[in-house]
Design an enzyme around this catalytic site. Structure first.
Site, short mmCIF file in Angstrom:
data_model
loop_
_atom_site.label_atom_id
_atom_site.label_comp_id
_atom_site.label_asym_id
_atom_site.label_seq_id
_atom_site.Cartn_x
_atom_site.Cartn_y
_atom_site.Cartn_z
N GLY A 31 0.80 -1.23 0.00
CA GLY A 31 0.00 0.00 0.00
C GLY A 31 0.83 1.27 0.00
O GLY A 31 2.02 1.24 -0.32
N GLY A 36 4.94 3.78 -9.21
CA GLY A 36 5.67 2.51 -9.40
C GLY A 36 4.73 1.32 -9.23
O GLY A 36 4.74 0.38 -10.05
N HIS A 37 3.88 1.36 -8.20
CA HIS A 37 2.90 0.28 -8.01
C HIS A 37 1.91 0.25 -9.19
O HIS A 37 1.55 -0.81 -9.68
CB HIS A 37 2.09 0.50 -6.72
N GLN A 149 11.43 -4.08 -10.30
CA GLN A 149 12.90 -4.21 -10.30
C GLN A 149 13.55 -3.43 -9.16
O GLN A 149 14.66 -3.73 -8.73
CB GLN A 149 13.45 -3.71 -11.64
N LYS A 150 12.84 -2.42 -8.67
CA LYS A 150 13.32 -1.62 -7.52
C LYS A 150 13.81 -2.54 -6.39
O LYS A 150 14.79 -2.26 -5.74
CB LYS A 150 12.16 -0.73 -7.08
N ASP A 151 13.07 -3.65 -6.16
CA ASP A 151 13.44 -4.62 -5.12
C ASP A 151 14.05 -5.84 -5.83
O ASP A 151 13.46 -6.92 -5.86
CB ASP A 151 12.21 -4.99 -4.30
N SER A 187 7.28 3.93 -1.11
CA SER A 187 6.29 4.38 -0.12
C SER A 187 7.00 5.09 1.04
O SER A 187 6.44 5.98 1.66
CB SER A 187 5.52 3.18 0.42
P1 AMP Z 1 5.88 -2.55 -1.69
O1 AMP Z 1 4.50 -2.00 -1.55
O2 AMP Z 1 6.97 -1.55 -1.44
O3 AMP Z 1 6.07 -3.86 -1.00
O4 AMP Z 1 6.04 -2.87 -3.23
C1 AMP Z 1 5.10 -3.66 -3.93
C2 AMP Z 1 5.64 -3.93 -5.30
O5 AMP Z 1 5.86 -2.69 -5.97
C3 AMP Z 1 6.99 -4.65 -5.28
O6 AMP Z 1 7.02 -5.60 -6.33
C4 AMP Z 1 7.97 -3.54 -5.51
O7 AMP Z 1 9.18 -3.95 -6.10
C5 AMP Z 1 7.18 -2.66 -6.48
N1 AMP Z 1 7.71 -1.28 -6.48
C6 AMP Z 1 7.96 -0.50 -5.41
N2 AMP Z 1 8.51 0.67 -5.80
C7 AMP Z 1 8.61 0.61 -7.15
C8 AMP Z 1 9.09 1.51 -8.15
N3 AMP Z 1 9.60 2.70 -7.84
N4 AMP Z 1 9.02 1.13 -9.44
C9 AMP Z 1 8.51 -0.10 -9.77
N5 AMP Z 1 8.03 -0.98 -8.89
C10 AMP Z 1 8.08 -0.64 -7.59
#
Ligand code: AMP
Length: 283
Positions: A31, A36-37, A149-151, A187
């Protein structure tokens, strides 16, 4: 957009309609959604998938209590964004729904991919990630999944998990979405002040410098020590790692060889916010 809080109702909806939907595409998130999400949702929709997103802040993947407690939550805005971006289903489970009474992770060891870098510096982090991703894949039973790809290391861990347990799922890695400054969207960026944001862009600058120099034939250790001095030596920054790695195995390398797919990866504290980023050496 349908919203489900229970696995049973989610599964009833998906199994009743699966033949009509064709492929189910899945985007797990924690969330506080940003572009990016939403790029992951767009990638799933672009493949013609009926698209399911989860918002669940998974306690077992946080090795730092303050990080978990301060993790941003913007659920109402998230629902608006998902609806505007044609997400079909939002799965919004509680910890009781995902874990039952015992909110604990199983232990996993996939070798370097789980034990290096993020795995070494955040003990238990990938145990939590693999535990929740397995539970979510079992609940949603997706045909395709979309990760950022960020992670990068997380992507490689999930790839291993898919190879071991979910071989029918197609993995998709979506490029990192950045602010116009180059800062990777996250986030956690909402916790940065304007001054800290201005300093945080140095991470991406350092990555690009290392990439360019390594591709020109300079050794990783030489260029990394220059990058540390030039970009990362700042009172607001505390570097955890900056390294050239094999992007599939997360093993550290010193020089590039043509047959390997490389990335430059970084983790760095900017004041009290831990940031990670990476760039691939070749597309
Ligand atoms: P998170 O909510 O941070 O756990 O991220 C959920 C998904 O969104 C994961 O697959 C992350 O790698 C992806 N994500 C987070 N930040 C970015 C970004 N800046 N660009 C692309 N994907 C992202």
């Amino acid at each position: 957009m349908f919203v489900f809080k229970s696995i049973k109702l989610l599964q009833d909806h998906l199994s009743e309609n699966r033949p009509k939907f064709g492929k189910v595409g899945y985007v797990p998130t924690m969330g506080a959604l940003h572009q990016g999400h939403l790029d992951l949702i767009a990638a799933s929709k672009a493949k013609g998938c009926y698209t399911v997103c989860t918002i669940y802040v998974n306690p077992t993947q946080f090795n730092n209590t303050e990080d978990f407690e301060k993790y941003p939550s913007t659920i109402e805005q998230d629902i608006v964004k998902l609806t505007q971006n044609q997400c079909d289903v939002l799965f919004l489970p509680s910890s009781a729904e995902m874990y039952g009474a015992q909110v604990v992770a199983d232990k996993y060891n996939f070798g370097t991919v789980t034990n290096s870098f993020e795995g070494a510096l955040r003990p238990g982090h990938f145990d939590g990630v693999i535990t929740i991703v397995s539970k979510l894949f079992d609940a949603v039973k997706p045909d395709a999944v979309f990760f950022g790809q960020k992670d990068l290391q997380q992507c490689m861990v999930v790839k291993h998990l898919i190879n071991k347990r979910f071989s029918n799922i197609q993995m998709n890695i979506v490029p990192t979405k950045r602010e116009s400054s180059g800062l990777a969207m996250s986030s956690r960026n909402v916790r940065l002040t304007d001054d800290e944001r201005a300093v945080a862009i140095r991470l991406y600058e350092a990555l690009l410098f290392v990439k360019q120099q390594v591709l020109a034939g300079v050794s990783a250790s030489e260029v990394i020590s220059i990058a540390k001095a030039q970009w990362l030596n700042h009172p607001k920054l505390k570097l955890e790692y900056l390294a050239l790695v094999d992007a599939d195995t997360m093993e550290q390398h010193e020089l590039v060889r043509p047959e390997i797919h490389y990335a430059v990866i970084i983790a760095c504290w900017c004041s009290n916010v831990r940031l990670i980023d990476n760039v691939l050496l070749t597309d």
